[in-house]
Design a protein around this motif. Structure first.
Motif, PDB file in Angstrom:
ATOM      1  N   GLY A 144       0.797  -1.216   0.000  1.00 10.28           N
ATOM      2  CA  GLY A 144       0.000   0.000   0.000  1.00 10.28           C
ATOM      3  C   GLY A 144       0.827   1.263   0.000  1.00 10.28           C
ATOM      4  N   LEU A 145       2.025   1.203   0.556  1.00  9.99           N
ATOM      5  CA  LEU A 145       2.907   2.374   0.538  1.00  9.99           C
ATOM      6  C   LEU A 145       3.288   2.731  -0.891  1.00  9.99           C
ATOM      7  N   GLY A 146       3.574   1.739  -1.707  1.00  8.19           N
ATOM      8  CA  GLY A 146       3.884   1.971  -3.116  1.00  8.19           C
ATOM      9  C   GLY A 146       2.682   2.473  -3.893  1.00  8.19           C
ATOM     10  N   VAL A 147       1.487   2.008  -3.498  1.00 10.80           N
ATOM     11  CA  VAL A 147       0.256   2.469  -4.138  1.00 10.80           C
ATOM     12  C   VAL A 147       0.061   3.961  -3.853  1.00 10.80           C
ATOM     13  N   MET A 148       0.297   4.366  -2.611  1.00  6.38           N
ATOM     14  CA  MET A 148      -0.072   5.711  -2.158  1.00  6.38           C
ATOM     15  C   MET A 148       0.975   6.792  -2.404  1.00  6.38           C
ATOM     16  N   MET A 149       2.253   6.490  -2.248  1.00  3.88           N
ATOM     17  CA  MET A 149       3.266   7.546  -2.172  1.00  3.88           C
ATOM     18  C   MET A 149       3.382   8.394  -3.434  1.00  3.88           C
ATOM     19  N   ASP A 150       3.271   7.798  -4.605  1.00  7.58           N
ATOM     20  CA  ASP A 150       3.404   8.606  -5.820  1.00  7.58           C
ATOM     21  C   ASP A 150       2.296   9.654  -5.913  1.00  7.58           C
ATOM     22  N   ASP A 151       1.084   9.294  -5.508  1.00 14.18           N
ATOM     23  CA  ASP A 151      -0.016  10.245  -5.587  1.00 14.18           C
ATOM     24  C   ASP A 151       0.008  11.255  -4.438  1.00 14.18           C
ATOM     25  N   ILE A 152       0.551  10.866  -3.312  1.00 14.28           N
ATOM     26  CA  ILE A 152       0.729  11.826  -2.221  1.00 14.28           C
ATOM     27  C   ILE A 152       1.696  12.928  -2.668  1.00 14.28           C
ATOM     28  N   ILE A 153       2.797  12.547  -3.289  1.00 14.49           N
ATOM     29  CA  ILE A 153       3.761  13.546  -3.769  1.00 14.49           C
ATOM     30  C   ILE A 153       3.167  14.349  -4.926  1.00 14.49           C
ATOM     31  N   ALA A 154       2.415  13.713  -5.814  1.00 11.29           N
ATOM     32  CA  ALA A 154       1.747  14.453  -6.901  1.00 11.29           C
ATOM     33  C   ALA A 154       0.777  15.485  -6.313  1.00 11.29           C
ATOM     34  N   GLY A 155       0.090  15.129  -5.236  1.00  5.05           N
ATOM     35  CA  GLY A 155      -0.807  16.065  -4.563  1.00  5.05           C
ATOM     36  C   GLY A 155      -0.054  17.234  -3.949  1.00  5.05           C
ATOM     37  N   ILE A 156       1.112  16.956  -3.364  1.00  6.95           N
ATOM     38  CA  ILE A 156       1.936  18.027  -2.788  1.00  6.95           C
ATOM     39  C   ILE A 156       2.439  18.952  -3.887  1.00  6.95           C
ATOM     40  N   TYR A 157       2.872  18.385  -5.012  1.00 10.20           N
ATOM     41  CA  TYR A 157       3.303  19.208  -6.150  1.00 10.20           C
ATOM     42  C   TYR A 157       2.160  20.096  -6.630  1.00 10.20           C
ATOM     43  N   ALA A 158       0.974  19.492  -6.790  1.00  9.91           N
ATOM     44  CA  ALA A 158      -0.185  20.249  -7.269  1.00  9.91           C
ATOM     45  C   ALA A 158      -0.563  21.346  -6.274  1.00  9.91           C
TER      46      ALA A 158
END
Length: 170
Positions: A144-158
């Motif tokens: 689940g960490l691999g599922v979530m982390m890319d989108d968490i960082i994409a959200g921070i970038y956005a």
């Protein structure tokens, strides 16, 4: 797909973004729409109190991230696939995160805050699709960490770009 009992059913429901990930086309976009609707509801409801609003968005992000890590790990086993396209709780979470920094600007943007939400939606989708550094590499994390982390960082970038755009516009 193999759902074994009520715990797997709950994980499946959460991981698929309350079923939005089961759409036959663009499941990530539909998952992002769920995050947009959650954020819209919080902003519309709490926009008069900036501190409460920002805390509500942060709490929603943390709860969604924790639920996503748990359900994402189980859903990978249910789908028998690493980060299946039907797992969209990461998009829900990342989309909510993209609005965390917008709260202080709500009172200054007046009714234009709805347009800024559309901009935040589009920014998040761009970062989620194109995955600039280090987003792409984070998908290699397990469970689940691999599922979530890319989108968490994409959200921070956005969130960062959206805040800068609002700040420049003001």
């Amino acid at each position: 797909m193999k759902i074994n009992g009520p715990v797997d059913a709950l994980a499946f429901f959460i991981a698929t973004g309350f079923g939005s990930g089961l759409m036959p086309f663009g499941p990530g976009t539909f998952g992002s729409l769920v995050g947009l609707l959650i954020s819209y509801g919080l902003i519309a409801w709490l926009k008069t109190d900036v501190i409460v609003l920002q805390n509500a968005l942060i709490i929603a992000s943390v709860i969604t991230a924790a639920a996503g890590i748990w359900s994402g790990t189980r859903a990978e086993k249910i789908f028998d696939q690493k980060d299946s396209g039907q797992i969209v709780i990461d998009e829900v979470c990342g989309q909510i995160i993209s609005f965390v920094f917008i709260a202080p600007f709500i009172s200054h943007t007046g009714e234009n805050w709805r347009w800024w939400m559309i901009a935040g939606f589009l920014l998040f989708r761009l970062f989620d699709i194109f995955k600039p550094y280090p987003i792409k590499g984070l998908q290699e994390l397990t469970g689940g960490l691999g599922v979530m982390m890319d989108d968490i960082i994409a959200g921070i970038y956005a969130a960062t770009i959206l805040s800068l755009l609002i700040w420049i516009r003001m």
